[in-house]
Design an enzyme around this catalytic site. Structure first.
Site, mmCIF file in Angstrom:
data_model
loop_
_atom_site.group_PDB
_atom_site.id
_atom_site.type_symbol
_atom_site.label_atom_id
_atom_site.label_comp_id
_atom_site.label_asym_id
_atom_site.label_seq_id
_atom_site.Cartn_x
_atom_site.Cartn_y
_atom_site.Cartn_z
ATOM 1 N N ASP A 191 61.074 44.138 -49.273
ATOM 2 C CA ASP A 191 60.114 44.520 -50.308
ATOM 3 C C ASP A 191 60.154 43.357 -51.284
ATOM 4 O O ASP A 191 61.132 43.203 -52.028
ATOM 5 C CB ASP A 191 60.544 45.815 -51.003
ATOM 6 C CG ASP A 191 59.520 46.229 -52.042
ATOM 7 O OD1 ASP A 191 58.965 45.348 -52.720
ATOM 8 O OD2 ASP A 191 59.247 47.427 -52.175
ATOM 9 N N HIS A 192 59.111 42.517 -51.263
ATOM 10 C CA HIS A 192 59.256 41.262 -52.010
ATOM 11 C C HIS A 192 59.396 41.493 -53.513
ATOM 12 O O HIS A 192 59.883 40.635 -54.229
ATOM 13 C CB HIS A 192 58.125 40.274 -51.677
ATOM 14 C CG HIS A 192 56.820 40.578 -52.331
ATOM 15 N ND1 HIS A 192 55.966 41.538 -51.879
ATOM 16 C CD2 HIS A 192 56.215 40.043 -53.420
ATOM 17 C CE1 HIS A 192 54.885 41.578 -52.648
ATOM 18 N NE2 HIS A 192 55.014 40.676 -53.598
ATOM 19 N N GLU A 230 46.504 43.925 -60.863
ATOM 20 C CA GLU A 230 46.087 42.658 -60.261
ATOM 21 C C GLU A 230 44.647 42.369 -60.647
ATOM 22 O O GLU A 230 43.862 43.297 -60.858
ATOM 23 C CB GLU A 230 46.164 42.754 -58.739
ATOM 24 C CG GLU A 230 47.562 42.959 -58.205
ATOM 25 C CD GLU A 230 47.553 42.934 -56.682
ATOM 26 O OE1 GLU A 230 47.557 41.835 -56.119
ATOM 27 O OE2 GLU A 230 47.521 44.012 -56.072
ATOM 28 N N ASP A 249 49.927 50.886 -49.929
ATOM 29 C CA ASP A 249 50.163 49.450 -50.074
ATOM 30 C C ASP A 249 51.141 49.134 -51.217
ATOM 31 O O ASP A 249 51.918 48.195 -51.131
ATOM 32 C CB ASP A 249 48.812 48.753 -50.333
ATOM 33 C CG ASP A 249 48.891 47.241 -50.241
ATOM 34 O OD1 ASP A 249 49.555 46.742 -49.303
ATOM 35 O OD2 ASP A 249 48.304 46.543 -51.091
ATOM 36 N N HIS A 254 56.699 49.070 -53.421
ATOM 37 C CA HIS A 254 57.033 48.322 -54.635
ATOM 38 C C HIS A 254 57.233 49.222 -55.869
ATOM 39 O O HIS A 254 58.184 49.069 -56.615
ATOM 40 C CB HIS A 254 55.938 47.307 -54.980
ATOM 41 C CG HIS A 254 55.522 46.444 -53.834
ATOM 42 N ND1 HIS A 254 56.415 45.919 -52.924
ATOM 43 C CD2 HIS A 254 54.307 45.982 -53.447
ATOM 44 C CE1 HIS A 254 55.759 45.193 -52.037
ATOM 45 N NE2 HIS A 254 54.482 45.215 -52.333
HETATM 46 C C1 BG6 Z 1 51.621 43.184 -51.376
HETATM 47 C C2 BG6 Z 1 50.381 43.996 -51.197
HETATM 48 O O1 BG6 Z 1 52.725 43.854 -50.870
HETATM 49 O O2 BG6 Z 1 51.812 42.929 -52.756
HETATM 50 C C3 BG6 Z 1 49.179 43.300 -51.795
HETATM 51 O O3 BG6 Z 1 50.160 44.218 -49.807
HETATM 52 C C4 BG6 Z 1 49.444 42.949 -53.231
HETATM 53 O O4 BG6 Z 1 48.018 44.092 -51.687
HETATM 54 C C5 BG6 Z 1 50.759 42.201 -53.360
HETATM 55 O O5 BG6 Z 1 48.382 42.136 -53.684
HETATM 56 C C6 BG6 Z 1 51.129 41.977 -54.809
HETATM 57 O O6 BG6 Z 1 52.233 41.121 -54.857
HETATM 58 P P1 BG6 Z 1 52.451 40.140 -56.061
HETATM 59 O O7 BG6 Z 1 53.784 39.540 -55.817
HETATM 60 O O8 BG6 Z 1 51.324 39.156 -56.026
HETATM 61 O O9 BG6 Z 1 52.397 40.996 -57.294
#
Ligand code: BG6
Length: 492
Positions: A191-192, A230, A249, A254
């Site tokens: 989970d980044h 976003e 998503d 997250h």
């Molecule tokens: C991803 C989603 O996991 O996270 C995307 O699939 C989303 O839809 C993205 O845009 C957001 O990541 P970050 O790091 O740009 O906030």
């Protein structure tokens, strides 16, 4: 230990990187090129990739080691000598995911590469691939013996990207499949968000300081707002996104992970399982959404123009915005609402966790009444401009007695060496160190699907509110605050 104007005592928990082989499937793809290889190169430049480590890219495209390095070079920003030394450690093995012989060839290649090193190597296999291909690839890796740990302490780990199912049943099926080839200690689910600086810092803030814990509960906290906003829309990902939607998503992963970090109890230690045990407990304490109160607790929206995006069905009811009120039924959080919202095409890119404290019980500063004072608020800014701010009441300078909210602001970027770290750097490093703390365990996934699957089953019954791009999202999101004085923090 480092001391300067900012840090007093700076200890690193990090251990030295062990030599290992990282195999990246999907090596010619976007994620690998834009995120993984640049992150690995940074790790190398920081001395966090062992000199004897190797990276082997696999994909269907016909590259040699040399042409693959050329393909990456542009993305690594430059021709620095360290980048070249990093690229010397990068190899390429052409592989067609459905062809068993290609896996045998990969196995031979890995043995060859490892035999030239002096130290025994661990292997980490990163699947930067659509999840639909996991079963086929893992099945073949397993048949080729690439997932079998030799039993002498060397490991074979597999890193996977989401989605991990689309509801409880499919997640369980995936889990059963993974566990038929791997044991849980071998599975690194990414989970980044957990690699982001401020998200990791939640644990330091809460568990390495004395001053927050006594007030981190329902006695002092009025509510919490967790926002991931976003500005981008669905961009070129409509094919994936239109079948998934925002709840799957962003919320199931997250948002819940961040919520768990902010709300879980203190783990018994910083070991991966102790931390993840607390996360599961927290997610399992979330009050299940009830069908009768869906409309009070959840708002779903879609930005105007979404249906005209290329690849989106013209009558799509896929949501690009969700706001939800979450209650946690335990002693610490009894009665404290957690308001979560996330959306695409909103007014600004901003992810934050805002802890809004209660008003003081009584004001001695008449005529200002306690209810008129702004509540103290602690904001953990996840992105952009990672850092934290604390707004407290303070006297304004001057001879008159005036008071108001004063914000103390800390920015990571103000620190010397406060360059931006890519979340993938931290996560790749941990995967190669064999540390699962920031990776999602199977029971955490199951618990999060248990929470959201009943909602998804009735998803279409919930009205879909439209909102204009570039705004705060649908006005209906205010509905979650009905009967209170609370309001959403502005997204800007
Ligand atoms: C991803 C989603 O996991 O996270 C995307 O699939 C989303 O839809 C993205 O845009 C957001 O990541 P970050 O790091 O740009 O906030």
């Amino acid at each position: 230990m480092l001391e300067n104007n900012y840090w007093r005592g700076n200890f690193c928990v990090e251990v030295n990187p062990a030599p290992g082989t990282l195999v990246i499937f999907g090596a010619s793809g976007d994620l690998a090129k834009r995120k993984l290889f640049p992150a690995l190169c940074h790790l190398y430049r920081r001395g966090l990739l062992h000199e004897e480590s190797r990276i082997v890219g696999c994909a269907r495209t016909d590259y040699s080691d040399a042409t693959f390095r050329d393909h990456l070079r542009g993305e690594l920003n430059g021709n620095c000598s360290e980048c070249e030394r990093f690229l010397d450690r990068v190899h390429y093995q052409r592989l067609d995911y459905g062809v068993p012989a290609d896996y045998t060839a990969l196995s031979r290649r890995l043995d060859e590469l490892e035999s030239s090193g002096e130290l025994p190597a661990n292997r980490t296999i990163y699947l930067a691939m659509p999840a639909a291909l996991y079963p086929a690839i893992i099945g073949e890796l397993s048949r080729a013996g690439l997932l079998t740990e030799p039993g002498d302490g060397r490991w074979r780990h597999v890193v996977l990207e989401k989605p991990f199912g689309r509801d409880s049943a499919s997640a369980e099926e995936l889990d059963r499949f993974l566990h038929s080839h791997l044991h849980e200690d071998q599975i690194y689910r990414i989970d980044h968000y957990l690699g982001k600086e401020t998200v990791q810092n939640i644990m330091m803030l809460r568990f390495a300081n004395l001053i927050f814990e006594p007030v981190w509960n329902a006695h002092y906290i009025d509510h919490v707002q967790l926002t991931v906003a976003e500005t981008l829309g669905v961009e070129h990902r409509a094919g994936y996104y239109d079948h998934v939607g925002l709840l799957r998503d962003m919320f199931q992963n997250h948002m819940l992970e961040m919520l768990a970090m902010a709300a879980m109890e203190m783990p018994g230690s910083f070991s991966p399982d102790a931390v993840r045990d607390e996360k599961v407990k927290l997610i399992e304490s979330i009050r299940p959404f009830r069908r009768e109160t869906f409309a009070e607790d959840i708002v779903r929206g879609q930005y105007q123009g979404y249906r005209q995006e290329p690849g989106v069905a013209p009558d799509s009811r896929t949501e690009t915005f969700v706001a939800a009120k979450i209650m946690i039924d335990n002693w610490r959080w009894k009665g404290v609402p957690f308001y979560l919202r996330s959306g695409k095409k909103l007014a600004a890119r901003r992810s934050e966790i805002a802890i809004v404290f209660k008003n003081i019980p009584h004001s001695i500063f008449a005529p200002i009444r306690a209810e008129e004072m702004q509540p103290d608020t602690l904001v953990l800014r996840v992105q952009p401009d990672e850092g934290m701010e604390l707004t407290i009441q303070a006297k304004q300078p001057g001879p008159k007695l005036c008071m108001g909210g004063l914000t103390l602001n800390f920015r990571y970027s103000d620190l010397p060496g406060g360059e931006q770290f890519e979340a993938y750097e931290r996560l790749l490093l941990d995967a190669m160190l064999g540390d699962q703390t920031l990776f999602i365990r199977s029971d955490v996934i199951a618990a999060s699907w248990r929470l959201f699957t009943p909602v998804l089953e009735h998803w279409d019954a919930l009205p879909l509110a439209e909102y204009s791009p570039g705004t705060q999202g649908p006005d209906e999101a205010m509905r979650l605050f009905a009967g209170t004085q609370r309001e959403w923090r502005e997204i800007r």
